[in-house]
Write an enzyme that holds these catalytic residues in place. Structure first.
Site, PDB file in Angstrom:
ATOM      1  N   CYS A  85      -3.122 166.348 -59.501  1.00  0.00           N
ATOM      2  CA  CYS A  85      -2.310 167.360 -58.837  1.00  0.00           C
ATOM      3  C   CYS A  85      -3.192 168.286 -57.996  1.00  0.00           C
ATOM      4  CB  CYS A  85      -1.460 168.113 -59.857  1.00  0.00           C
ATOM      5  SG  CYS A  85      -0.079 169.033 -59.131  1.00  0.00           S
ATOM      6  N   HIS A 201       1.145 163.935 -63.469  1.00  0.00           N
ATOM      7  CA  HIS A 201       0.275 164.369 -64.562  1.00  0.00           C
ATOM      8  C   HIS A 201       0.296 163.400 -65.748  1.00  0.00           C
ATOM      9  CE1 HIS A 201      -0.549 168.604 -63.269  1.00  0.00           C
ATOM     10  NE2 HIS A 201       0.565 168.427 -62.577  1.00  0.00           N
ATOM     11  N   GLU A 203      -1.741 163.373 -68.178  1.00  0.00           N
ATOM     12  CA  GLU A 203      -2.135 164.108 -69.385  1.00  0.00           C
ATOM     13  C   GLU A 203      -0.948 164.823 -70.024  1.00  0.00           C
ATOM     14  OE1 GLU A 203      -2.245 167.379 -66.339  1.00  0.00           O
ATOM     15  OE2 GLU A 203      -2.438 165.199 -66.398  1.00  0.00           O
TER      16      GLU A 203
END
Length: 228
Positions: A85, A201, A203
């Site tokens: 990002c 994302h 994660e």
């Protein structure tokens, strides 16, 4: 491997990255933006957030942080580097990956789950992925990938497109493009395929408690490839 997560003023996904890497049983340290030492890290991550408040342009100020001298040198030596990002925006500003990230076509901040389909047949993040679509959260206002025609051709010819936005079946269609990115591009790698940038994302989709581990499947490729 030892991972380093760079923390800029305004980063807000650094702890997410650390928690995910620790969940994967990896050694990880935080690297402050004013540091000049990567502490022996093998893999550097530039996390999401709003570095320096996203003033001027997203990633434009962070690109000149003191630690970026070491990060750029690490990448130029062939070291692994990933931007997620805002981290992707920083990579683009530093010219470590081709292209730029522009304001979303709807001129709005978009936060939702999207589907990604792997594209590169030999990049570290995608080489072992065998599903047509992965559900990954996105959250950005300036994620519209753009590059000129020659750059796009080179990306496609060299297998440098990591992911494209798709529907849940893996079909790359306009309706699945959340931000107006050219050719539905959600992530790219550099020509050497050691620097990776992606807007969604992974994660944030790595812990079973969150009800989605598709991001963990993507990040696991890092470990599998290195272990081989």
């Amino acid at each position: 491997m030892k991972f380093g997560v760079v923390v800029f003023p305004g980063s807000n996904c650094d702890q997410d990255a650390v928690d995910t890497l620790e969940l994967m049983d990896q050694e990880v340290v935080k690297l402050w933006h004013k540091d000049h030492d990567l502490q022996g890290c093998d893999f550097i991550i530039l996390p999401g957030g709003f570095s320096y408040g996203d003033y001027l342009r997203t990633g434009a100020v962070a690109r000149f942080s003191p630690i970026m001298n070491e990060v750029i040198a690490h990448a130029n030596r062939g070291g692994y580097l990933m931007g997620i990002c805002n981290g992707f925006q920083i990579l683009a500003e530093a010219r470590l990956v081709p292209g730029v990230l522009l304001r979303n076509s709807n001129q709005q901040y978009v936060c939702k789950n999207v589907y990604l389909t792997p594209q590169s047949p030999d990049a570290l993040l995608t080489v072992g992925l065998d599903r047509p679509a992965y559900k990954i959260p996105m959250a950005h206002g300036e994620g519209r990938y753009f590059a000129d025609a020659d750059t796009l051709k080179a990306l496609n010819d060299n297998g440098q497109v990591l992911f494209r936005y798709c529907d849940e079946t893996g079909a790359i269609v306009e309706s699945a493009n959340p931000n107006g990115s050219l050719e539905n591009i959600a992530g790219v790698t550099n020509k050497g395929k050691n620097v990776f940038g992606m807007m969604p994302h992974p994660e944030r989709a790595a812990d079973p408690l969150l009800g989605n581990t598709d991001g963990r499947l993507i990040l696991d490729q890092i470990l599998k490839a290195v272990l081989v």
